[in-house]
Write an enzyme that holds these catalytic residues in place. Sequence first.
Site, PDB file in Angstrom:
ATOM      1  N   CYS A  47     -28.271 -95.903 -32.883  1.00 33.37           N
ATOM      2  CA  CYS A  47     -28.832 -95.167 -31.753  1.00 33.37           C
ATOM      3  C   CYS A  47     -28.294 -95.832 -30.488  1.00 33.37           C
ATOM      4  O   CYS A  47     -27.983 -97.025 -30.462  1.00 33.37           O
ATOM      5  CB  CYS A  47     -30.346 -95.232 -31.780  1.00 33.37           C
ATOM      6  SG  CYS A  47     -31.103 -94.429 -30.345  1.00 33.37           S
ATOM      7  N   HIS A  54     -33.803 -96.695 -35.857  1.00 35.32           N
ATOM      8  CA  HIS A  54     -34.641 -97.859 -35.528  1.00 35.32           C
ATOM      9  C   HIS A  54     -36.110 -97.489 -35.403  1.00 35.32           C
ATOM     10  O   HIS A  54     -36.463 -96.315 -35.263  1.00 35.32           O
ATOM     11  CB  HIS A  54     -34.147 -98.529 -34.245  1.00 35.32           C
ATOM     12  CG  HIS A  54     -34.232 -97.663 -33.028  1.00 35.32           C
ATOM     13  ND1 HIS A  54     -35.214 -97.783 -32.083  1.00 35.32           N
ATOM     14  CD2 HIS A  54     -33.442 -96.643 -32.609  1.00 35.32           C
ATOM     15  CE1 HIS A  54     -35.027 -96.890 -31.121  1.00 35.32           C
ATOM     16  NE2 HIS A  54     -33.953 -96.183 -31.416  1.00 35.32           N
ATOM     17  N   ASP A  92     -29.887 -96.572 -27.946  1.00 36.18           N
ATOM     18  CA  ASP A  92     -30.922 -97.418 -27.359  1.00 36.18           C
ATOM     19  C   ASP A  92     -30.390 -98.835 -27.116  1.00 36.18           C
ATOM     20  O   ASP A  92     -29.773 -99.422 -28.000  1.00 36.18           O
ATOM     21  CB  ASP A  92     -32.106 -97.463 -28.337  1.00 36.18           C
ATOM     22  CG  ASP A  92     -33.350 -98.072 -27.720  1.00 36.18           C
ATOM     23  OD1 ASP A  92     -33.272 -99.246 -27.292  1.00 36.18           O
ATOM     24  OD2 ASP A  92     -34.380 -97.394 -27.656  1.00 36.18           O
ATOM     25  N   CYS A 146     -37.927 -94.730 -31.752  1.00 36.26           N
ATOM     26  CA  CYS A 146     -36.762 -94.065 -31.163  1.00 36.26           C
ATOM     27  C   CYS A 146     -37.198 -92.926 -30.245  1.00 36.26           C
ATOM     28  O   CYS A 146     -37.814 -91.952 -30.686  1.00 36.26           O
ATOM     29  CB  CYS A 146     -35.868 -93.529 -32.271  1.00 36.26           C
ATOM     30  SG  CYS A 146     -34.351 -92.822 -31.635  1.00 36.26           S
TER      31      CYS A 146
HETATM   32 ZN    ZN Z   1     -33.272 -94.480 -30.582  1.00 40.73          ZN
END
Ligand code: ZN
Length: 504
Positions: free
Chosen positions: A161, A228, A163, A239
């Site tokens: 991801c 995650h 992130d 997420c």
């Molecule tokens: Zn994420």
Amino acid sequence: MNTRKRLAAMRAAGAIQQSSEALPANPACVVGQGQRCQHALVDGELNRRLFEYENTVRGRFSPIVDTLKTLSAFQHELDFVSRAQRVAQDRLGYTLPESLLGEAWVSGLDLRALHSHCIFRSFRESVERADIDRASWVERMAINKAFLNECGYHTVDVSPCADGRLQGVLPFVMRIAPNDAVFNKAYAGALFDVEGDIADWSQRELARLSGAFPGWDNTNYLKIAVYHYSTSSPGDQGCAAHGSNDNKAVQAALGRLNELRLAIENTFGIGAAPDILLIGVDTDTDGIRVHIPDASGELNPQRYVDSIVLYRETIDMNADQARNAIETAVAASEQADGWARGQGGAPAGLRRLILRLLEANLSQIEYVIQHHAGRYSVIGHDEDFICAGEATNYVQLRNKFYYAHLDTVEEGAADMDVGIKIFTGLNIRHGLAAPVLVHFHYSSRVPGARERAVLRCKRVKAAILSRYAELTDKGLLHCQMAVSDHEGSERCVFVEDDIEEHGH
Ligand code: ZN
């Protein structure tokens, strides 16, 4: 300071001993009196080197705010510019643009612009020094190119991801050394672009078939998706792209992996598809869940091995016993019944990689125990800037930047809006601007590619400034453009606005 931070600081200072009464339960390691969280399979020396690396890189950013406060204090003095340059050189290692200092005596220092400038400048410094910074730990990584070849892979393509908390996923969480067989392409929610991946896969397979990887012509391509979750705050620190719903995050990532396999089989025939692997990361502890494929490579949301459980259960064992325990856990998972049931054990090469990944992650769990009291004190967002376009992989560190993957702002608007929302909480709330680095790659082997990358940067920058016009007008958004050469000769080189634009 919140309670957890204070406890971590006290423990780091030796003010309190680790004991189950004094600390909130450590998710990975709860030990009795006189015991320590020290696992036999952990590479302590590698952890020490990685910590030094983390401090070196973060140390280029941490003095920025205090340096600017110092400058602000004497901005009206006669010798301001020369004094400011001395302070900047001394504390940050570089001087500041005269254009941002010269007018300070009349209109006041533009601290927002200076802050953004320093964030970009420190990042550039980190990119330029990436090879030197990494030199101490690259050779010691548990998983390198040679090992990946032994497991049967010529390419490993990882999509975590986007992130910021997953930015260190390759060197830290998975202990994979940066090398030219490993690609890191982050997407919000790990929802990678299937068409883009087919193109990357075709290119690497074509290279293999034309003899570009001598000695490992029979090896395959491995695609890994990394979702995650947050074990301490599952409802709101999971997420964001999946509304913090862990189940959705797993299903969506697995869905993409299966689509990729199907797409390649439908196009190039049965047997052509790459191997796939699904991994979950607990962003609080950096523990992982590795989903175990069955004999035909099928993955299952319920069939996985959790490294935090392994760490806890093997903490008292010696290295051999602990290795056997990991092997037993994987074997048990392969024989799981009910919802987790699969058809046979994982293919040998992939299984070998999985065992190594689980073992290597124990070192990261202990890294977090040692340096962050077992769980990061900031479990949410804490990025320094937004990177829009294509991410650079020269600096891979947790929460360094928020990444919005996009080719055009229209297409990437949702990710960009999330980034601006995050920075409204981080920077703008404190009167600082949101620094946005617009970055694209090009290949110097392709004539005209650099000019096209620069044009793309300029278009994306203009679109960002106009989409967030209110922030731009208030000086709360600063954009810097940069390009990198895929062949490596130019890395994150800043591009200025004054370059001529030749047609469209
Ligand atoms: Zn994420």
